[in-house]
Every structure is written in C-alpha cells, then in structure tokens.
Design an enzyme around this catalytic site. Structure first.
Site, PDB file in Angstrom:
ATOM      1  N   HIS A  67      -8.794   0.476  12.156  1.00 43.69           N
ATOM      2  CA  HIS A  67      -7.586  -0.394  12.747  1.00 43.69           C
ATOM      3  C   HIS A  67      -8.031  -0.644  14.075  1.00 43.69           C
ATOM      4  O   HIS A  67      -7.534  -1.586  14.666  1.00 43.69           O
ATOM      5  CB  HIS A  67      -6.291   0.263  12.623  1.00 43.69           C
ATOM      6  CG  HIS A  67      -5.861   0.536  10.998  1.00 43.69           C
ATOM      7  ND1 HIS A  67      -6.247   1.721  10.422  1.00 43.69           N
ATOM      8  CD2 HIS A  67      -4.957  -0.173  10.317  1.00 43.69           C
ATOM      9  CE1 HIS A  67      -5.679   1.568   9.267  1.00 43.69           C
ATOM     10  NE2 HIS A  67      -4.942   0.469   9.078  1.00 43.69           N
ATOM     11  N   ARG A  77       6.098   2.744   1.966  1.00 44.28           N
ATOM     12  CA  ARG A  77       6.668   1.653   2.421  1.00 44.28           C
ATOM     13  C   ARG A  77       8.077   1.510   1.366  1.00 44.28           C
ATOM     14  O   ARG A  77       8.450   0.384   1.457  1.00 44.28           O
ATOM     15  CB  ARG A  77       5.670   0.365   1.729  1.00 44.28           C
ATOM     16  CG  ARG A  77       4.192   0.154   2.285  1.00 44.28           C
ATOM     17  CD  ARG A  77       4.209   0.497   3.678  1.00 44.28           C
ATOM     18  NE  ARG A  77       2.705   0.527   4.200  1.00 44.28           N
ATOM     19  CZ  ARG A  77       2.176   0.726   5.345  1.00 44.28           C
ATOM     20  NH1 ARG A  77       3.079   1.494   6.241  1.00 44.28           N
ATOM     21  NH2 ARG A  77       1.031   0.655   5.731  1.00 44.28           N
ATOM     22  N   ASP A  95     -10.383  -5.029   3.226  1.00 41.91           N
ATOM     23  CA  ASP A  95      -9.327  -4.390   4.222  1.00 41.91           C
ATOM     24  C   ASP A  95      -8.811  -5.529   4.836  1.00 41.91           C
ATOM     25  O   ASP A  95      -9.338  -6.863   5.011  1.00 41.91           O
ATOM     26  CB  ASP A  95      -9.650  -3.266   4.676  1.00 41.91           C
ATOM     27  CG  ASP A  95      -8.668  -2.356   5.202  1.00 41.91           C
ATOM     28  OD1 ASP A  95      -7.600  -2.636   5.008  1.00 41.91           O
ATOM     29  OD2 ASP A  95      -8.856  -1.050   5.294  1.00 41.91           O
ATOM     30  N   ARG A 107      -4.407  11.747   3.168  1.00 36.89           N
ATOM     31  CA  ARG A 107      -4.188  10.723   2.498  1.00 36.89           C
ATOM     32  C   ARG A 107      -5.238  10.774   1.112  1.00 36.89           C
ATOM     33  O   ARG A 107      -5.095  10.253  -0.057  1.00 36.89           O
ATOM     34  CB  ARG A 107      -4.566   9.206   3.050  1.00 36.89           C
ATOM     35  CG  ARG A 107      -3.437   8.693   4.034  1.00 36.89           C
ATOM     36  CD  ARG A 107      -3.902   7.723   4.816  1.00 36.89           C
ATOM     37  NE  ARG A 107      -4.103   6.499   4.233  1.00 36.89           N
ATOM     38  CZ  ARG A 107      -4.826   5.334   4.518  1.00 36.89           C
ATOM     39  NH1 ARG A 107      -5.227   5.236   5.738  1.00 36.89           N
ATOM     40  NH2 ARG A 107      -4.885   4.278   3.886  1.00 36.89           N
ATOM     41  N   ASP A 113       1.003  -1.122   0.039  1.00 33.85           N
ATOM     42  CA  ASP A 113      -0.009   0.159   0.101  1.00 33.85           C
ATOM     43  C   ASP A 113       0.873   1.318   0.021  1.00 33.85           C
ATOM     44  O   ASP A 113       1.116   1.973   1.038  1.00 33.85           O
ATOM     45  CB  ASP A 113      -1.090   0.272   1.190  1.00 33.85           C
ATOM     46  CG  ASP A 113      -0.229  -0.289   2.308  1.00 33.85           C
ATOM     47  OD1 ASP A 113       0.882  -0.652   2.597  1.00 33.85           O
ATOM     48  OD2 ASP A 113      -0.906  -0.162   3.431  1.00 33.85           O
ATOM     49  N   LYS A 129      -9.855   2.591  -3.045  1.00 39.11           N
ATOM     50  CA  LYS A 129     -10.007   2.116  -1.819  1.00 39.11           C
ATOM     51  C   LYS A 129     -10.624   3.641  -1.082  1.00 39.11           C
ATOM     52  O   LYS A 129     -10.411   4.609  -1.446  1.00 39.11           O
ATOM     53  CB  LYS A 129      -9.186   1.543  -0.817  1.00 39.11           C
ATOM     54  CG  LYS A 129      -7.821   2.602  -0.682  1.00 39.11           C
ATOM     55  CD  LYS A 129      -6.711   1.895   0.104  1.00 39.11           C
ATOM     56  CE  LYS A 129      -5.538   2.731   0.177  1.00 39.11           C
ATOM     57  NZ  LYS A 129      -4.483   2.322   0.842  1.00 39.11           N
ATOM     58  N   HIS A 130     -11.483   3.433   0.055  1.00 37.01           N
ATOM     59  CA  HIS A 130     -11.919   2.438   0.772  1.00 37.01           C
ATOM     60  C   HIS A 130     -13.586   2.438   0.839  1.00 37.01           C
ATOM     61  O   HIS A 130     -14.069   3.121   1.581  1.00 37.01           O
ATOM     62  CB  HIS A 130     -11.376   2.590   2.388  1.00 37.01           C
ATOM     63  CG  HIS A 130      -9.981   2.627   2.455  1.00 37.01           C
ATOM     64  ND1 HIS A 130      -9.518   3.866   2.490  1.00 37.01           N
ATOM     65  CD2 HIS A 130      -9.296   1.919   3.069  1.00 37.01           C
ATOM     66  CE1 HIS A 130      -8.282   3.573   2.883  1.00 37.01           C
ATOM     67  NE2 HIS A 130      -7.962   2.394   3.032  1.00 37.01           N
TER      68      HIS A 130
END
Length: 405
Positions: free
Chosen positions: A238, A136, A310, A195, A128, A225-226
């Site tokens: 989360h 990442r 997810d 984001r 992601d 997404k989402h």
C-alpha cells in the site's frame, strides 16, 4: 434356260438372306434398380453461446468499462457512482469501510448501485471481507476472528467460508476478495500477518481451498490472493513496492503450492500482487508483468479464469506509474479486471488510457475481447442480477457466526 436358272439362283440367294442372314437383336441388359439415396446427415445446429452474443453486441466503450472495478466515496450513491456506473458502465464496484455506516444503509447502498445500473450487464459488487483486521461489515454484525487465529484454534474453514458468503449476500455483494493464500513465513510481515491461514504451505492450502468452497456454496465468487505470494515480504505494498528475490523453482516448493492447488480445484479468480519478483521480471511488478501473469500464472500454471490486479492506486504502483499507463500495462500483462479503488479522477484516467490504447492498436480488439469474455462468463456462471436485496437479518448472521466461534 440359262436365264431361268439364273433367276432361280438369284431368288434362292434372296430367300436365304431374308431367312437367316440377319443377326438376332441381343436381349437388353436388365435395368439396375436404383438404390435409395443416402439420407444426408443433418448439419448440427451450433450450440448457442450467450456470452459471445452479448460480447458481439457491445461497443468498445462498453467493453473497456467491463475491465474496471471502481471505488466510490460516501455512504450513498453520489456523483462518482453515477459517473462510474451510468457513464462508464464499469464492470464492478468495490466498497470499503468508508462506505459503511449501518446494516440498513449498506443494503440500501448496494441496491442503489444496482438501480443505477438498470438493464446493463450486472455489476460485480465487490468487497474484501476476510474477518479479523480486514472486516467491511457494518457495526451490528459480529466480527470474525483473524484467519490465522481461527485456523490455529481448530476452526472449520469450510464453515468460515459459508459465514463469509452469508455476510456478503445479505448485503448484496457477489464477489469477495477474501482468500489469502499467502504463507506467513516472514515474522516482519505486517501487511499479511494474521490474515494468512498459516505459516506452512499445507495449512494454507487446506484452509484456503475450504474457505473458497464455502463461499462458492453460498453463491459468492471467491478470489484468491496475493499471487504469487505476499507472505515473505516486509514492505507494505500500500506504501511501496515489496521485493522478492526467489527463482520460480523456489516458489514452486513453497509460495506457489496453495495457488496451484486452487487452480486445479477450479478457483474462478486470482488477484495478482504488486510485488517485484526480481528473478522472474527484474523490471516490472507482478501485476504489470507479462512474465508473471501470462507466463507463470496462465501458461505455466494453467489458469484460464479471471485475473484481477490489486488496487492500482496503491503506492507500489502509483509511486512509479501514472494511472493510465498502469491500466494499459496490466491488460498487456494478461490481467482482466483492474481495481481502481480511490478517486474518480483515477478511474477516468484509466478508462481514457485504455480506450486510447485500443484505438491505437496497442491493445488489440482480440486481446480486449479475451478479457471481456472471461468477465462476462464469470458473471453468467454465478447468475449475477441487478435484483435488489431485502433488508438483512443481522440476528441470523450473528447466530451463524457464533455457531462456528
């Protein structure tokens, strides 16, 4: 004399009968010349379907494996990677910051994973990589600014997508959970925030679709997404389950606009959020809800591609459902790819529950085949292979990124 006359008369009668009494044989009707037999139309050969052929050759265990995307620990391919890839033959692996140490190490890791996969169906190597807070890439790679800031400053979203694609492919990734189509409309929203590409539907739609296009041009599978929109929430999924109390008609006027546009533009993959949409399904999170996935996304909005969840280990799901039950419910809802990003035990639980559900008939073979066919088709469309990548050219990546900053 009478005898002579009688004999003459008899002779005349006989002569008359022989000369004209027989009817002439009628002429035979002319024989018709047979017309040439019509040339039979050849039966067209069925168009080969390599995906269907590959699907038909798979065992149930292999089919179930294709539904799973596994997270692994460490910066090398350890025992959990061996189990996921060689024993379970998972459809994909997702890497996080915990798996990244350096540029050379990351390329070596993805090559290790491909080598473990051998001649099996190529892996979805997932990340992601968004830029900003969700980055990442290894430390040698310069960071992209947050999506919101980049677009607000007049950045080119198509070039951003191309840069993301270059970063992904340099390290062996072929799928990027990159494109947030969430509209940042709630200032208390911290899980999305910057984001997002914007705070209005038009900006998010324009930028998100361009980023998707840039990724596709670079040979990377983009995921939006989402779904059906995480921008108007204040709870982090989360940790716990966010709640959105909007009717479909309200969503269509705002949150669903970017997703509908992406579907019409041919986006190949949609990630469904762990959000409780109380006016659509008051009981089940979107990712586990047939009303949201099959009803809203597939039937009403017309999406026929790959639907992924997810991460099923997130608190929004794991606080309420066991891993195995969540995996089965996601497939029942209409999802294809199931993300299990943490702990090998969770992956095992999901796999065993799916196999048991198929054996018991809770998930029919027809339903399983639908998902596997979509996944295999996606892999074929993007030409996935198990070929290793060369060591990345970090300087070139950074030069490309600086060019759009």
């Amino acid at each position: 004399m009478k005898r002579i006359l009688s004999g003459v008369l008899l002779l005349c009668v006989m002569l008359l009968a022989g000369c004209g009494g027989q009817k002439p044989t009628p002429a035979a009707a002319p024989t018709a010349i047979p017309s040439a037999a019509p040339t039979p139309t050849p039966t067209p050969e069925p168009t080969p379907d390599p995906v269907a052929e590959a699907l038909a050759a798979m065992t149930t265990q292999e089919k179930v494996g294709q539904l799973l995307v596994a997270g692994i620990e460490g910066t090398q391919a350890g025992g959990d990677a061996v189990q996921a890839i060689q024993d379970y033959q998972v459809g994909g692996v997702i890497l996080f910051g915990r798996n990244v140490e350096s540029a050379d190490q990351l390329a070596e890791l993805t090559n290790e994973l491909k080598e473990l996969n051998g001649d099996n169906t190529p892996l979805l190597l997932c990340v992601d990589q968004e830029g900003g807070r969700v980055d990442r890439m290894p430390p040698e790679v310069d960071e992209l600014p947050p999506a919101y800031d980049y677009i607000a400053a007049g950045g080119d979203p198509l070039e951003r997508g191309r840069v993301l694609a270059g970063q992904c492919t340099a390290f062996g990734f072929n799928l990027d959970f990159s494109t947030c189509l969430d509209i940042w409309s709630n200032p208390d929203n911290t899980v999305i925030g910057d984001r997002a590409y914007g705070s209005d539907a038009e900006t998010v739609t324009r930028a998100g679709l361009a980023v998707n296009k840039g990724l596709e041009q670079g040979g990377v599978i983009p995921v939006v997404k989402h779904f059906p929109g995480h921008g108007d929430t204040s709870t982090d999924s989360h940790v716990d389950l966010p709640v959105v109390d909007k009717a479909v008609e309200e969503l269509e006027e705002f949150e669903l606009i970017p997703f509908q546009a992406a579907i019409e533009a041919g986006t190949p993959c949609v990630m469904v959020a762990h959000i409780l949409m109380t006016r659509i399904d008051p009981d089940l999170p979107a990712s586990l809800s047939p009303k949201v996935v099959d009803g809203l996304l597939r039937q009403q909005m017309g999406f026929g591609g790959v639907v992924c969840t997810d991460d099923l280990t997130m608190g929004a799901i794991s606080n309420t459902y066991g891993m195995g039950e969540a995996a089965v419910m996601a497939v029942e809802a209409g999802c294809d790819l199931l993300l299990v990003c943490h702990k090998a035990d969770n992956l095992t639980a999901a796999r065993e529950a799916l196999l048991a559900a198929v054996e018991d008939g809770r998930i029919t073979m027809e339903r399983l085949d639908q998902s596997v066919y979509r996944i295999l088709s996606l892999k074929q469309e993007y030409g996935l292979t198990n070929d290793p990548v060369a060591q990345p050219d970090v300087e070139a990546l950074n030069a490309q990124m600086q060019a759009i900053s």
